[in-house]
Write a protein that holds these residues in place. Sequence first.
Motif, PDB file in Angstrom:
ATOM      1  N   ALA A   1      23.691  -8.027  -2.585  1.00  0.00           N
ATOM      2  CA  ALA A   1      22.967  -7.204  -1.615  1.00  0.00           C
ATOM      3  C   ALA A   1      23.602  -7.328  -0.237  1.00  0.00           C
ATOM      4  O   ALA A   1      24.182  -8.369   0.098  1.00  0.00           O
ATOM      5  N   PRO A   2      23.512  -6.281   0.602  1.00  0.00           N
ATOM      6  CA  PRO A   2      24.112  -6.331   1.947  1.00  0.00           C
ATOM      7  C   PRO A   2      23.574  -7.463   2.809  1.00  0.00           C
ATOM      8  O   PRO A   2      24.313  -8.059   3.577  1.00  0.00           O
ATOM      9  N   SER A   3      22.287  -7.748   2.694  1.00  0.00           N
ATOM     10  CA  SER A   3      21.696  -8.825   3.508  1.00  0.00           C
ATOM     11  C   SER A   3      20.903  -9.764   2.609  1.00  0.00           C
ATOM     12  O   SER A   3      19.676  -9.730   2.584  1.00  0.00           O
ATOM     13  N   PRO A   4      21.596 -10.596   1.801  1.00  0.00           N
ATOM     14  CA  PRO A   4      20.905 -11.442   0.822  1.00  0.00           C
ATOM     15  C   PRO A   4      20.001 -12.485   1.453  1.00  0.00           C
ATOM     16  O   PRO A   4      19.162 -13.059   0.763  1.00  0.00           O
ATOM     17  N   ARG A   5      20.171 -12.753   2.757  1.00  0.00           N
ATOM     18  CA  ARG A   5      19.362 -13.785   3.383  1.00  0.00           C
ATOM     19  C   ARG A   5      18.104 -13.237   4.055  1.00  0.00           C
ATOM     20  O   ARG A   5      17.412 -13.976   4.751  1.00  0.00           O
ATOM     21  N   SER A   6      17.815 -11.957   3.902  1.00  0.00           N
ATOM     22  CA  SER A   6      16.585 -11.427   4.469  1.00  0.00           C
ATOM     23  C   SER A   6      15.393 -12.049   3.752  1.00  0.00           C
ATOM     24  O   SER A   6      15.463 -12.426   2.589  1.00  0.00           O
ATOM     25  N   SER A   7      14.289 -12.169   4.473  1.00  0.00           N
ATOM     26  CA  SER A   7      13.119 -12.839   3.909  1.00  0.00           C
ATOM     27  C   SER A   7      12.576 -12.102   2.690  1.00  0.00           C
ATOM     28  O   SER A   7      12.166 -12.721   1.704  1.00  0.00           O
ATOM     29  N   PHE A   8      12.583 -10.758   2.728  1.00  0.00           N
ATOM     30  CA  PHE A   8      12.072 -10.002   1.590  1.00  0.00           C
ATOM     31  C   PHE A   8      12.927 -10.221   0.356  1.00  0.00           C
ATOM     32  O   PHE A   8      12.407 -10.475  -0.741  1.00  0.00           O
ATOM     33  N   LEU A   9      14.255 -10.133   0.510  1.00  0.00           N
ATOM     34  CA  LEU A   9      15.131 -10.343  -0.640  1.00  0.00           C
ATOM     35  C   LEU A   9      15.077 -11.778  -1.132  1.00  0.00           C
ATOM     36  O   LEU A   9      15.256 -12.044  -2.325  1.00  0.00           O
ATOM     37  N   THR A  10      14.830 -12.723  -0.239  1.00  0.00           N
ATOM     38  CA  THR A  10      14.686 -14.113  -0.661  1.00  0.00           C
ATOM     39  C   THR A  10      13.449 -14.289  -1.529  1.00  0.00           C
ATOM     40  O   THR A  10      13.491 -14.936  -2.581  1.00  0.00           O
ATOM     41  N   LEU A  11      12.333 -13.711  -1.102  1.00  0.00           N
ATOM     42  CA  LEU A  11      11.122 -13.760  -1.915  1.00  0.00           C
ATOM     43  C   LEU A  11      11.307 -13.030  -3.237  1.00  0.00           C
ATOM     44  O   LEU A  11      10.828 -13.477  -4.280  1.00  0.00           O
ATOM     45  N   LEU A  12      12.005 -11.903  -3.188  1.00  0.00           N
ATOM     46  CA  LEU A  12      12.275 -11.160  -4.410  1.00  0.00           C
ATOM     47  C   LEU A  12      13.157 -11.967  -5.354  1.00  0.00           C
ATOM     48  O   LEU A  12      12.945 -11.970  -6.571  1.00  0.00           O
ATOM     49  N   CYS A  13      14.142 -12.671  -4.797  1.00  0.00           N
ATOM     50  CA  CYS A  13      14.985 -13.538  -5.614  1.00  0.00           C
ATOM     51  C   CYS A  13      14.151 -14.646  -6.256  1.00  0.00           C
ATOM     52  O   CYS A  13      14.347 -14.989  -7.427  1.00  0.00           O
ATOM     53  N   GLY A  14      13.202 -15.204  -5.496  1.00  0.00           N
ATOM     54  CA  GLY A  14      12.315 -16.215  -6.060  1.00  0.00           C
ATOM     55  C   GLY A  14      11.465 -15.662  -7.187  1.00  0.00           C
ATOM     56  O   GLY A  14      11.230 -16.340  -8.200  1.00  0.00           O
TER      57      GLY A  14
ATOM     58  N   LEU B   1       3.507 -14.601  -5.622  1.00  0.00           N
ATOM     59  CA  LEU B   1       4.698 -14.155  -4.895  1.00  0.00           C
ATOM     60  C   LEU B   1       4.561 -12.699  -4.467  1.00  0.00           C
ATOM     61  O   LEU B   1       5.056 -12.305  -3.405  1.00  0.00           O
ATOM     62  N   GLY B   2       3.903 -11.891  -5.290  1.00  0.00           N
ATOM     63  CA  GLY B   2       3.645 -10.514  -4.882  1.00  0.00           C
ATOM     64  C   GLY B   2       2.785 -10.446  -3.633  1.00  0.00           C
ATOM     65  O   GLY B   2       3.036  -9.635  -2.730  1.00  0.00           O
ATOM     66  N   ALA B   3       1.780 -11.325  -3.555  1.00  0.00           N
ATOM     67  CA  ALA B   3       0.956 -11.377  -2.347  1.00  0.00           C
ATOM     68  C   ALA B   3       1.757 -11.881  -1.155  1.00  0.00           C
ATOM     69  O   ALA B   3       1.594 -11.402  -0.027  1.00  0.00           O
ATOM     70  N   ALA B   4       2.636 -12.858  -1.392  1.00  0.00           N
ATOM     71  CA  ALA B   4       3.479 -13.368  -0.305  1.00  0.00           C
ATOM     72  C   ALA B   4       4.431 -12.292   0.204  1.00  0.00           C
ATOM     73  O   ALA B   4       4.652 -12.162   1.421  1.00  0.00           O
ATOM     74  N   MET B   5       5.010 -11.504  -0.695  1.00  0.00           N
ATOM     75  CA  MET B   5       5.896 -10.423  -0.293  1.00  0.00           C
ATOM     76  C   MET B   5       5.133  -9.349   0.474  1.00  0.00           C
ATOM     77  O   MET B   5       5.639  -8.788   1.457  1.00  0.00           O
ATOM     78  N   ALA B   6       3.909  -9.056   0.035  1.00  0.00           N
ATOM     79  CA  ALA B   6       3.096  -8.078   0.766  1.00  0.00           C
ATOM     80  C   ALA B   6       2.768  -8.584   2.166  1.00  0.00           C
ATOM     81  O   ALA B   6       2.781  -7.813   3.133  1.00  0.00           O
ATOM     82  N   SER B   7       2.501  -9.885   2.296  1.00  0.00           N
ATOM     83  CA  SER B   7       2.218 -10.459   3.613  1.00  0.00           C
ATOM     84  C   SER B   7       3.448 -10.399   4.508  1.00  0.00           C
ATOM     85  O   SER B   7       3.345 -10.083   5.707  1.00  0.00           O
ATOM     86  N   GLU B   8       4.621 -10.682   3.944  1.00  0.00           N
ATOM     87  CA  GLU B   8       5.856 -10.631   4.725  1.00  0.00           C
ATOM     88  C   GLU B   8       6.126  -9.221   5.226  1.00  0.00           C
ATOM     89  O   GLU B   8       6.503  -9.027   6.387  1.00  0.00           O
ATOM     90  N   ARG B   9       5.940  -8.216   4.397  1.00  0.00           N
ATOM     91  CA  ARG B   9       6.171  -6.837   4.814  1.00  0.00           C
ATOM     92  C   ARG B   9       5.111  -6.382   5.818  1.00  0.00           C
ATOM     93  O   ARG B   9       5.409  -5.615   6.736  1.00  0.00           O
ATOM     94  N   TYR B  10       3.874  -6.855   5.641  1.00  0.00           N
ATOM     95  CA  TYR B  10       2.821  -6.494   6.577  1.00  0.00           C
ATOM     96  C   TYR B  10       3.155  -7.006   7.981  1.00  0.00           C
ATOM     97  O   TYR B  10       3.049  -6.266   8.968  1.00  0.00           O
ATOM     98  N   VAL B  11       3.589  -8.250   8.069  1.00  0.00           N
ATOM     99  CA  VAL B  11       3.954  -8.812   9.365  1.00  0.00           C
ATOM    100  C   VAL B  11       5.208  -8.131   9.904  1.00  0.00           C
ATOM    101  O   VAL B  11       5.301  -7.813  11.099  1.00  0.00           O
TER     102      VAL B  11
ATOM    103  N   TRP C   1      14.822 -16.436   6.311  1.00  0.00           N
ATOM    104  CA  TRP C   1      15.116 -16.681   4.896  1.00  0.00           C
ATOM    105  C   TRP C   1      14.796 -18.123   4.522  1.00  0.00           C
ATOM    106  O   TRP C   1      14.408 -18.399   3.378  1.00  0.00           O
ATOM    107  N   ARG C   2      14.920 -19.054   5.454  1.00  0.00           N
ATOM    108  CA  ARG C   2      14.539 -20.438   5.167  1.00  0.00           C
ATOM    109  C   ARG C   2      13.035 -20.564   4.983  1.00  0.00           C
ATOM    110  O   ARG C   2      12.565 -21.264   4.080  1.00  0.00           O
ATOM    111  N   ARG C   3      12.299 -19.885   5.846  1.00  0.00           N
ATOM    112  CA  ARG C   3      10.850 -19.885   5.694  1.00  0.00           C
ATOM    113  C   ARG C   3      10.443 -19.192   4.398  1.00  0.00           C
ATOM    114  O   ARG C   3       9.440 -19.561   3.780  1.00  0.00           O
ATOM    115  N   ALA C   4      11.196 -18.190   3.996  1.00  0.00           N
ATOM    116  CA  ALA C   4      10.885 -17.501   2.744  1.00  0.00           C
ATOM    117  C   ALA C   4      11.061 -18.427   1.543  1.00  0.00           C
ATOM    118  O   ALA C   4      10.222 -18.454   0.637  1.00  0.00           O
TER     119      ALA C   4
END
Length: 339
Positions: A52-65, A118-128, A141-144
């Motif tokens: 991915a172009p930005s693998p360290r983004s918080s959303f992609l990190t959560l998705l990877c998890g 994790l779905g709820a965590a991803m929704a919270s990350e996108r909401y913020v 990404w570390r916090r993710a």
Amino acid sequence: MWPNSSALGPCFRPMNITLQERQLIASPWFAASFCVLGLGSNLLALSVLAGAPSPRSSFLTLLCGLVLTDFLGLLVTGAIVVSQHAALFAWQAVDPGCRLCHFMGVAMVFFGLCPLLLGAAMASERYVGITRPFWRPSATWRRAWATVGLVWLVALALGLLPLLGLGHYTVQYPGSWCFLTLGARRGDVAFGLLFTLLGSVSVALSFLLNTVSVATLCRVYHDQEAARQRPRDCEVEMMVQLVGIMVVATVCWMPLLVFITQTLLWTPAIISPSEQLSRTTEHQLLIYLRVATWNQILDPWVYILFRRSVLRRLHPRLSSRLRALSLHPSPAQAEINGP
């Protein structure tokens, strides 16, 4: 047929099933094909995420998890189920101490709750990220990854409760897997309701936060000045993927969560004093569990298919629509408005 005797261990309960019935239900080829499909899908998604172009983004990190959790869940539980279907071994003879059953029970609860949490965590990350973009700290990404670890810890803590005395795991029909007990004991009822409550709250929270996030994006879409100040093409793409993950989790898991809740609340009519379920209830539990397992296969395909590059290749006519949904100003507007 498993006899109703005191010789059975704590993870065994009466189950009226013959070897012929197990052979008809427990197909090793079906289980193996299911696992291979799921493992291959998640490996493909992990490889796409790595590029991915930005693998360290918080959303992609959560998705990877999420994808990594789905992969490990299929690997661990699938290995046990496929082995049992292939050998058709008697669980009480191979695992008299119920250690394997307890391990699989913890794994089923752990890998079942993690995708919902994790779905709820991803929704919270996108909401913020969408509604409160200035709240987001640097190096998210570390916090993710810390969030992924926290989700794993919460799910594991819940899965270990039966080993600490709250409820217990038992071998389920047709004798090839272990899960929480749909029994009349207070511990079983409390643990089962706690499992369904946590899963249902996660789904409801995802729905609420995703709804607000989508509404915010739609409002910004109509505000061209805000769109010029902050392009949101990636955010629209992530929201489409997140909504798809939410829909998959809801369709796959809510039938099982509702069924467990109904069964536990109606125990006098469904469960006998010896904790033997009716054949109809056993069949329904098996069907709902198989539907829930599809969540681990469909999750990676939501990310694989709902990317802008894939959609543009499949539907070239959508390129202009995707450009509009990205909330970028058109070239004509840019020339009129100037630099």
